[in-house]
Design a protein around this motif. Structure first.
Motif, PDB file in Angstrom:
ATOM      1  N   GLU A   1       0.830  -1.196   0.000  1.00  0.00           N
ATOM      2  CA  GLU A   1       0.000   0.000   0.000  1.00  0.00           C
ATOM      3  C   GLU A   1       0.874   1.259   0.000  1.00  0.00           C
ATOM      4  OE1 GLU A   1      -4.183  -0.881   1.953  1.00  0.00           O
ATOM      5  OE2 GLU A   1      -2.595  -0.988   3.458  1.00  0.00           O
ATOM      6  N   PRO A   2       0.260   2.415  -0.319  1.00  0.00           N
ATOM      7  CA  PRO A   2       1.029   3.664  -0.355  1.00  0.00           C
ATOM      8  C   PRO A   2       1.743   3.983   0.951  1.00  0.00           C
ATOM      9  CG  PRO A   2      -1.093   3.957  -1.438  1.00  0.00           C
ATOM     10  CD  PRO A   2      -1.121   2.600  -0.812  1.00  0.00           C
ATOM     11  N   SER A   3       1.201   3.548   2.074  1.00  0.00           N
ATOM     12  CA  SER A   3       1.820   3.841   3.368  1.00  0.00           C
ATOM     13  C   SER A   3       3.028   2.960   3.658  1.00  0.00           C
ATOM     14  CB  SER A   3       0.784   3.674   4.486  1.00  0.00           C
ATOM     15  OG  SER A   3       0.264   2.353   4.483  1.00  0.00           O
ATOM     16  N   SER A   4       3.253   1.909   2.852  1.00  0.00           N
ATOM     17  CA  SER A   4       4.369   0.991   3.070  1.00  0.00           C
ATOM     18  C   SER A   4       5.543   1.350   2.180  1.00  0.00           C
ATOM     19  CB  SER A   4       3.939  -0.455   2.778  1.00  0.00           C
ATOM     20  OG  SER A   4       2.926  -0.875   3.655  1.00  0.00           O
ATOM     21  N   GLU A   5       6.717   0.867   2.567  1.00  0.00           N
ATOM     22  CA  GLU A   5       7.915   1.066   1.756  1.00  0.00           C
ATOM     23  C   GLU A   5       7.741   0.416   0.388  1.00  0.00           C
ATOM     24  OE1 GLU A   5      12.720   0.032   1.947  1.00  0.00           O
ATOM     25  OE2 GLU A   5      11.275  -1.070   3.169  1.00  0.00           O
ATOM     26  N   ALA A   6       8.152   1.110  -0.651  1.00  0.00           N
ATOM     27  CA  ALA A   6       8.024   0.576  -2.006  1.00  0.00           C
ATOM     28  C   ALA A   6       8.983  -0.594  -2.210  1.00  0.00           C
ATOM     29  CB  ALA A   6       8.317   1.671  -3.030  1.00  0.00           C
ATOM     30  N   PHE A   7       8.626  -1.477  -3.146  1.00  0.00           N
ATOM     31  CA  PHE A   7       9.530  -2.561  -3.521  1.00  0.00           C
ATOM     32  C   PHE A   7      10.800  -1.977  -4.140  1.00  0.00           C
ATOM     33  CE2 PHE A   7       5.469  -4.977  -3.785  1.00  0.00           C
ATOM     34  CZ  PHE A   7       5.787  -5.990  -2.905  1.00  0.00           C
ATOM     35  N   GLN A   8      11.916  -2.627  -3.858  1.00  0.00           N
ATOM     36  CA  GLN A   8      13.196  -2.222  -4.415  1.00  0.00           C
ATOM     37  C   GLN A   8      13.780  -3.373  -5.234  1.00  0.00           C
ATOM     38  OE1 GLN A   8      15.791  -0.604  -1.344  1.00  0.00           O
ATOM     39  NE2 GLN A   8      14.030   0.164  -0.184  1.00  0.00           N
ATOM     40  N   ASP A   9      14.865  -3.058  -5.948  1.00  0.00           N
ATOM     41  CA  ASP A   9      15.500  -4.097  -6.766  1.00  0.00           C
ATOM     42  C   ASP A   9      15.921  -5.299  -5.916  1.00  0.00           C
ATOM     43  OD1 ASP A   9      15.169  -2.580  -9.017  1.00  0.00           O
ATOM     44  OD2 ASP A   9      17.168  -1.680  -8.943  1.00  0.00           O
ATOM     45  N   ALA A  10      16.310  -5.051  -4.667  1.00  0.00           N
ATOM     46  CA  ALA A  10      16.735  -6.152  -3.798  1.00  0.00           C
ATOM     47  C   ALA A  10      15.594  -7.113  -3.510  1.00  0.00           C
ATOM     48  CB  ALA A  10      17.297  -5.598  -2.486  1.00  0.00           C
ATOM     49  N   ASP A  11      14.341  -6.632  -3.627  1.00  0.00           N
ATOM     50  CA  ASP A  11      13.192  -7.504  -3.369  1.00  0.00           C
ATOM     51  C   ASP A  11      12.918  -8.448  -4.536  1.00  0.00           C
ATOM     52  OD1 ASP A  11      12.404  -6.381  -0.812  1.00  0.00           O
ATOM     53  OD2 ASP A  11      11.790  -4.599  -1.933  1.00  0.00           O
ATOM     54  N   VAL A  12      13.372  -8.074  -5.717  1.00  0.00           N
ATOM     55  CA  VAL A  12      13.057  -8.859  -6.909  1.00  0.00           C
ATOM     56  C   VAL A  12      13.627 -10.271  -6.812  1.00  0.00           C
ATOM     57  CG1 VAL A  12      13.395  -9.048  -9.404  1.00  0.00           C
ATOM     58  CG2 VAL A  12      12.833  -6.838  -8.377  1.00  0.00           C
ATOM     59  N   ALA A  13      14.894 -10.383  -6.439  1.00  0.00           N
ATOM     60  CA  ALA A  13      15.531 -11.706  -6.362  1.00  0.00           C
ATOM     61  C   ALA A  13      14.817 -12.595  -5.342  1.00  0.00           C
ATOM     62  CB  ALA A  13      17.002 -11.562  -5.990  1.00  0.00           C
ATOM     63  N   LEU A  14      14.415 -12.016  -4.220  1.00  0.00           N
ATOM     64  CA  LEU A  14      13.719 -12.801  -3.192  1.00  0.00           C
ATOM     65  C   LEU A  14      12.385 -13.322  -3.715  1.00  0.00           C
ATOM     66  CD1 LEU A  14      13.617 -13.663  -0.125  1.00  0.00           C
ATOM     67  CD2 LEU A  14      12.288 -11.569   0.224  1.00  0.00           C
ATOM     68  N   VAL A  15      11.613 -12.432  -4.336  1.00  0.00           N
ATOM     69  CA  VAL A  15      10.298 -12.828  -4.839  1.00  0.00           C
ATOM     70  C   VAL A  15      10.435 -13.810  -5.995  1.00  0.00           C
ATOM     71  CG1 VAL A  15       8.183 -11.982  -5.922  1.00  0.00           C
ATOM     72  CG2 VAL A  15       9.215 -10.714  -4.026  1.00  0.00           C
ATOM     73  N   GLU A  16      11.445 -13.621  -6.841  1.00  0.00           N
ATOM     74  CA  GLU A  16      11.639 -14.566  -7.943  1.00  0.00           C
ATOM     75  C   GLU A  16      11.993 -15.957  -7.425  1.00  0.00           C
ATOM     76  OE1 GLU A  16      13.057 -11.802 -11.721  1.00  0.00           O
ATOM     77  OE2 GLU A  16      14.585 -12.671 -10.389  1.00  0.00           O
ATOM     78  N   GLU A  17      12.783 -16.030  -6.365  1.00  0.00           N
ATOM     79  CA  GLU A  17      13.104 -17.335  -5.785  1.00  0.00           C
ATOM     80  C   GLU A  17      11.862 -17.986  -5.199  1.00  0.00           C
ATOM     81  OE1 GLU A  17      15.088 -20.685  -4.641  1.00  0.00           O
ATOM     82  OE2 GLU A  17      15.820 -19.069  -5.948  1.00  0.00           O
ATOM     83  N   LEU A  18      11.030 -17.195  -4.507  1.00  0.00           N
ATOM     84  CA  LEU A  18       9.788 -17.732  -3.960  1.00  0.00           C
ATOM     85  C   LEU A  18       8.855 -18.164  -5.083  1.00  0.00           C
ATOM     86  CD1 LEU A  18       8.162 -18.301  -1.410  1.00  0.00           C
ATOM     87  CD2 LEU A  18       7.304 -15.946  -1.503  1.00  0.00           C
ATOM     88  N   ALA A  19       8.801 -17.382  -6.162  1.00  0.00           N
ATOM     89  CA  ALA A  19       7.960 -17.739  -7.305  1.00  0.00           C
ATOM     90  C   ALA A  19       8.450 -19.024  -7.962  1.00  0.00           C
ATOM     91  CB  ALA A  19       7.937 -16.595  -8.313  1.00  0.00           C
ATOM     92  N   ALA A  20       9.778 -19.198  -8.047  1.00  0.00           N
ATOM     93  CA  ALA A  20      10.332 -20.409  -8.663  1.00  0.00           C
ATOM     94  C   ALA A  20       9.951 -21.646  -7.862  1.00  0.00           C
ATOM     95  CB  ALA A  20      11.845 -20.284  -8.773  1.00  0.00           C
TER      96      ALA A  20
END
Length: 462
Positions: free
Chosen positions: A196-215
């Motif tokens: 949500e707008p009140s939360s910290e935005a996703f950063q490039d460092a989050d991409v690798a984590l989410v991609e691993e979880l998605a895999a």
């Protein structure tokens, strides 16, 4: 803790297990941010591995993933899977624009307004995401799409695409991360996370984590897909091989039940048949190919077809099993198969029986006394027996013959002898309708799921 919540339809209340509501207050202390240490991220992935993929149920797997990801990674999330994977277990061709038909399998939120999110993104919805949306881009390119903050235009585009104004209210200002679910080079769907707008935005460092979880999620979904496809194939195969409806033969009333094992394949090699013969005679057959799954069902189909063909030659049961054994030997079976073949002659009031390693039938006499018939069993099919012994018994009007496979009389709680004694006790007593007897035997003899396949065939002389 995740929980389902009541949804109201016309005054009736139900719970949608695919929509998880989490406590929004819990996200403050547990959120993984861009500054999170790599050790903590690795610990999160290890925890996720232990919590997801414990079953071969696709919907349950998706719920487990979102239970892990929300609120640790995002305030809301959803998993969309290609519809053809769910309904047919097959990979559809991936269109270049990503416009594939997908179903929302699960959603989770840790927000103050969960019902708005449910109205905006209902579980079970089947939709096509246009290529101008981040979700369509992720599927078309098979690459993760990160939007640090969604503008009002993207929110309006989503609202217009799906005809729900509430989307235009929820998405603007949110941080958006969409990872394709990839398995063996195929896009199964996508995994979307929202902050949500009140939360910290996703950063490039989050991409690798989410991609691993998605895999890891994609692997679990693919395993569930393969299991579901094999089970559908096995069930379709078996339903085509077993008799759908048995015609009442001369002088007999018949009833049957078939229950596949409660294992992963859900289908096995047990079979039964009622075959009309010349001269008002009838063949009653029950057999068992050891093992489960498509292979056992295919072997069962071959043996059942061979039995029907041999029955047309009007052979006595011992001669028929001798020839069926030769057929099994030519089929080069490496699975043990048993068979019991009985030929009832209505004019003589007798039944001739031969057994290839199969359990003996139970005869219930007209006075209600049940006994196990002393049929001499020969070797199982395919071993190469020189002969099978022919046994003959009287089957007067009112007498009932029960043919079955070992799953009915053998289990963890009793051995075969005890199971046979229980079966005889169930069948002993005053006469009942043959369908009622079938139901009573099945209900009493197989109360647990950890059992073998069961085939039961009852034939009553009338």
């Amino acid at each position: 803790m995740a929980r389902g919540y009541p949804r109201h339809f016309g005054g009736r209340t139900s719970v949608n297990p695919g929509f998880l509501i989490k406590d929004p207050r819990s996200r403050a202390g547990s959120r993984l941010s861009g500054a999170t240490a790599s050790q903590e991220r690795l610990a999160f992935l290890n925890e996720a591995s232990t919590r997801i993929g414990g079953t071969l149920d696709l919907a349950q797997t998706c719920r487990e993933v979102l239970d892990v990801a929300v609120p640790r990674c995002a305030d809301a999330g959803g998993i969309m899977v290609q519809e053809r994977l769910i309904t047919e277990g097959e990979f559809p061709a991936r269109p270049n624009d990503g416009a594939a038909l997908v179903r929302r399998v699960a959603t989770a939120v840790a927000v103050e307004n969960p019902f708005d999110w449910d109205r905006a993104f209902p579980v079970g919805e089947v939709a096509v995401y246009p290529p101008f949306l981040p979700q369509g881009q992720a599927m078309a390119t098979a690459r993760t799409v990160l939007v640090p903050r969604l503008d009002q235009g993207v929110g309006d585009d989503n609202a217009k695409a799906f005809g729900r104004d509430v989307i235009a209210k929820l998405l603007p200002g949110c941080s958006f991360l969409v990872a394709p679910l990839l398995a063996r080079g195929n896009v199964l769907g996508f995994f979307v996370l929202v902050r949500e707008p009140s939360s910290e935005a996703f950063q490039d460092a989050d991409v690798a984590l989410v991609e691993e979880l998605a895999a890891r999620t994609a692997i679990c979904i693919d395993n569930a897909r393969l299991y579901a496809r094999e089970r559908r194939t096995a069930l379709a195969l078996q339903s085509s091989l077993l008799p759908a409806r048995l015609k009442a033969p001369p002088g007999l009333e018949v009833a049957h039940r078939y229950l596949p094992a409660g294992d992963l394949a859900g289908v096995g090699g047990d079979w039964f048949d009622v075959i009309p013969l010349a001269g008002e005679r009838t063949a009653l057959v029950v057999g068992d190919v050891m093992g489960h799954g498509v292979r056992a069902a295919a072997t069962m189909g071959q043996l059942r077809t061979a039995t029907q063909t041999l029955a047309s030659l009007d052979l006595d049961p011992a001669e028929l099993l001798y020839r069926l054994d030769r057929v099994a030997d030519r089929l080069d079976l490496d699975q043990i198969a048993t068979c019991l073949y009985a030929r009832y002659d209505v004019a003589a009031g007798t039944v001739q029986i031969a057994s290839a390693g199969h359990l003996p039938p139970v005869l219930v006499r007209p006075d209600g006394v049940a006994e196990t018939l002393p049929v001499v069993p020969g070797p199982p099919l395919g071993i190469g027996s020189e002969q099978y012994e022919l046994c003959e018994f009287a089957l007067p009007p009112g007498g009932l013959l029960a043919l079955y496979t070992d799953g009915l009389v053998e289990g963890r709680e009793w051995n075969i002898d005890e199971g046979l004694a229980k079966l005889r006790a169930l069948l002993t007593g005053p006469p009942h309708g043959i369908e009622r007897i079938c139901d009573m035997v099945i209900r009493t003899q197989c109360p647990h799921s950890d059992r073998d396949d069961i085939a039961l065939l009852l034939a009553k002389a009338v």
